[in-house]
Scaffold this motif. Sequence first.
Motif, PDB file in Angstrom:
ATOM      1  N   ALA A  41       0.837  -1.203   0.000  1.00 60.77           N
ATOM      2  CA  ALA A  41       0.000   0.000   0.000  1.00 60.77           C
ATOM      3  C   ALA A  41       0.870   1.250   0.000  1.00 60.77           C
ATOM      4  N   GLN A  42       0.598   2.166  -0.903  1.00 59.74           N
ATOM      5  CA  GLN A  42       1.214   3.497  -0.874  1.00 59.74           C
ATOM      6  C   GLN A  42       0.331   4.415  -1.705  1.00 59.74           C
ATOM      7  N   GLN A  43       0.503   5.716  -1.501  1.00 61.95           N
ATOM      8  CA  GLN A  43      -0.341   6.690  -2.200  1.00 61.95           C
ATOM      9  C   GLN A  43       0.146   6.895  -3.633  1.00 61.95           C
ATOM     10  N   TYR A  44      -0.801   6.834  -4.571  1.00 59.45           N
ATOM     11  CA  TYR A  44      -0.475   7.098  -5.976  1.00 59.45           C
ATOM     12  C   TYR A  44      -1.213   8.330  -6.503  1.00 59.45           C
ATOM     13  N   LEU A  45      -2.440   8.521  -6.110  1.00 55.92           N
ATOM     14  CA  LEU A  45      -3.198   9.685  -6.574  1.00 55.92           C
ATOM     15  C   LEU A  45      -2.736  10.964  -5.877  1.00 55.92           C
ATOM     16  N   LYS A  95      -4.526   3.954   5.795  1.00 53.65           N
ATOM     17  CA  LYS A  95      -5.026   4.353   7.113  1.00 53.65           C
ATOM     18  C   LYS A  95      -4.022   4.027   8.215  1.00 53.65           C
ATOM     19  N   ASN A  96      -3.332   2.900   8.038  1.00 53.88           N
ATOM     20  CA  ASN A  96      -2.408   2.422   9.095  1.00 53.88           C
ATOM     21  C   ASN A  96      -1.027   3.046   8.996  1.00 53.88           C
ATOM     22  N   LYS A  97      -0.802   3.917   7.972  1.00 56.25           N
ATOM     23  CA  LYS A  97       0.536   4.523   7.811  1.00 56.25           C
ATOM     24  C   LYS A  97       0.571   5.899   8.439  1.00 56.25           C
ATOM     25  N   LYS A 104     -13.674  -7.347 -11.283  1.00 57.22           N
ATOM     26  CA  LYS A 104     -14.391  -6.622 -10.231  1.00 57.22           C
ATOM     27  C   LYS A 104     -13.929  -7.071  -8.844  1.00 57.22           C
ATOM     28  N   LYS A 105     -13.818  -8.376  -8.666  1.00 55.85           N
ATOM     29  CA  LYS A 105     -13.391  -8.899  -7.363  1.00 55.85           C
ATOM     30  C   LYS A 105     -11.979  -8.444  -7.023  1.00 55.85           C
ATOM     31  N   GLN A 106     -11.061  -8.515  -8.024  1.00 56.25           N
ATOM     32  CA  GLN A 106      -9.674  -8.104  -7.798  1.00 56.25           C
ATOM     33  C   GLN A 106      -9.581  -6.607  -7.503  1.00 56.25           C
ATOM     34  N   SER A 139      -8.559  -2.307  -3.776  1.00 50.78           N
ATOM     35  CA  SER A 139      -8.994  -0.992  -3.296  1.00 50.78           C
ATOM     36  C   SER A 139      -9.133  -0.991  -1.781  1.00 50.78           C
ATOM     37  N   LYS A 140      -9.685  -2.071  -1.244  1.00 52.23           N
ATOM     38  CA  LYS A 140      -9.851  -2.156   0.211  1.00 52.23           C
ATOM     39  C   LYS A 140      -8.488  -2.254   0.905  1.00 52.23           C
TER      40      LYS A 140
END
Length: 434
Positions: free
Chosen positions: A390-394, A432-434, A417-419, A424-425
């Motif tokens: 997880a890291q910010q791209y936008l 959130k945890n960073k 869709k599932k992937q 995304s989650k």
Amino acid sequence: MQPLAYRMRPTTLDDVVGQEHLIGPGKIIRRMVEARLLSSMILYGPPGIGKTSIASAIAGSTKYAFRKLNAATDTKKDLQIVAEESKMSGTVILLLDEIHRLDKTKQDFLLPLLESGKIILIGATTENPYISISPAIRSRCQIFELNPLSAHDVEKAIKRSLVDKEKGLGKYHAELTDAALQMLIDKGNGDLRATLNGLELAVTSTYQELKQEKKEPSHIKIDAAEMGNSIQMKSQNYDQNGDGHYDLVSAFQKSIRGSDTDAALYYLAQLCESGDLPAIFRRLLVIAYEDIGLANPAACQHTTSAVQAANMVGLPEARIILANAVIELCLSPKSNSAINAIDTALADVRENKNDPIPDHLKDSHYKGAEKLGHGINYLYPHDYPGDWTAQQYLPDNLVGRSYFKPKGNSKYEKVLKKQYETLSKLQKDGLKNK
């Protein structure tokens, strides 16, 4: 004697009928001519709607020398003659018909002449230049699409030809009945060249028939029957507003989108009968990716292959290949999730033009990047389990924005869709945890 369409060719922009979006007051080509700041251009559109007329009018309005060549049949030596003339007398406007058929040898000869401005190239083509013309030529030209002529434009040209005694048919004092005029407009299919040449045949042949009957006509009246014997009937009609072709391709796409195989095949048949393969190719590719898209990527690949094969064999055999593609697209699951995703993203780009890229994503392959804070703290996904972290791209004010809204109309899109939802989650929780 030269054909009527040739004799009536405009010598100024004011003489051109139609194409107001390019040559009307304050529009781009008129501005170029009035400012004497011409640049090379490519004019494209169906036959007989004014490509040569605009080139001739530009030359007449600027008083530059005007030469016309054909990219397919004229040689490099012919181009050299035009180049020599430009050295002797200054700027030459060169109308190069069928520019999509320009080979590399002629192209390489022309490029430096276009760069120097000694030759102002006006390329004319019925094919989409973004598909059919080499990028080297395209990048040196402005590209202008000409619109089909409206019924009003065609009627104006017909009436002008009937009264012009010097270049037109004025000496015959000819008159068309309303039915004959409407037939000439309708069956001309928006092709003014064919329309005027049909008009000339109708007038001159009627005149000759009357003379053979020992009559010296001071006035000729042409009815629908005489007109019908003087023009070639075309299979595809343009409506009164001149946009029948666009209506046809629109009906074609909407029939495929609506999964109506029979209607789609009917409109395909009309397009094949018109002979406009490039329009069919472009529209089929758009349909495949816009309306079927991620619901059935294989159909998109099959359509691309079909377009390539149809282009190789040409009509009439191309109809078989295209029918295969159309039937598959009609019966395929549909999804517009990709076009919706990119259009939503484009809307954000246009409304938030100055949103900065996060520093850790910026290029760091140069000396001094670290001092600017570029590339620092970037997490290389391949260094993490599952090649993801997880890291910010936008940009900051778009964090959490969701563009892709998969519909799950097929097994393939359900997997996507599932992937997408899983990643995304994970991304949201990870940030959130960073």
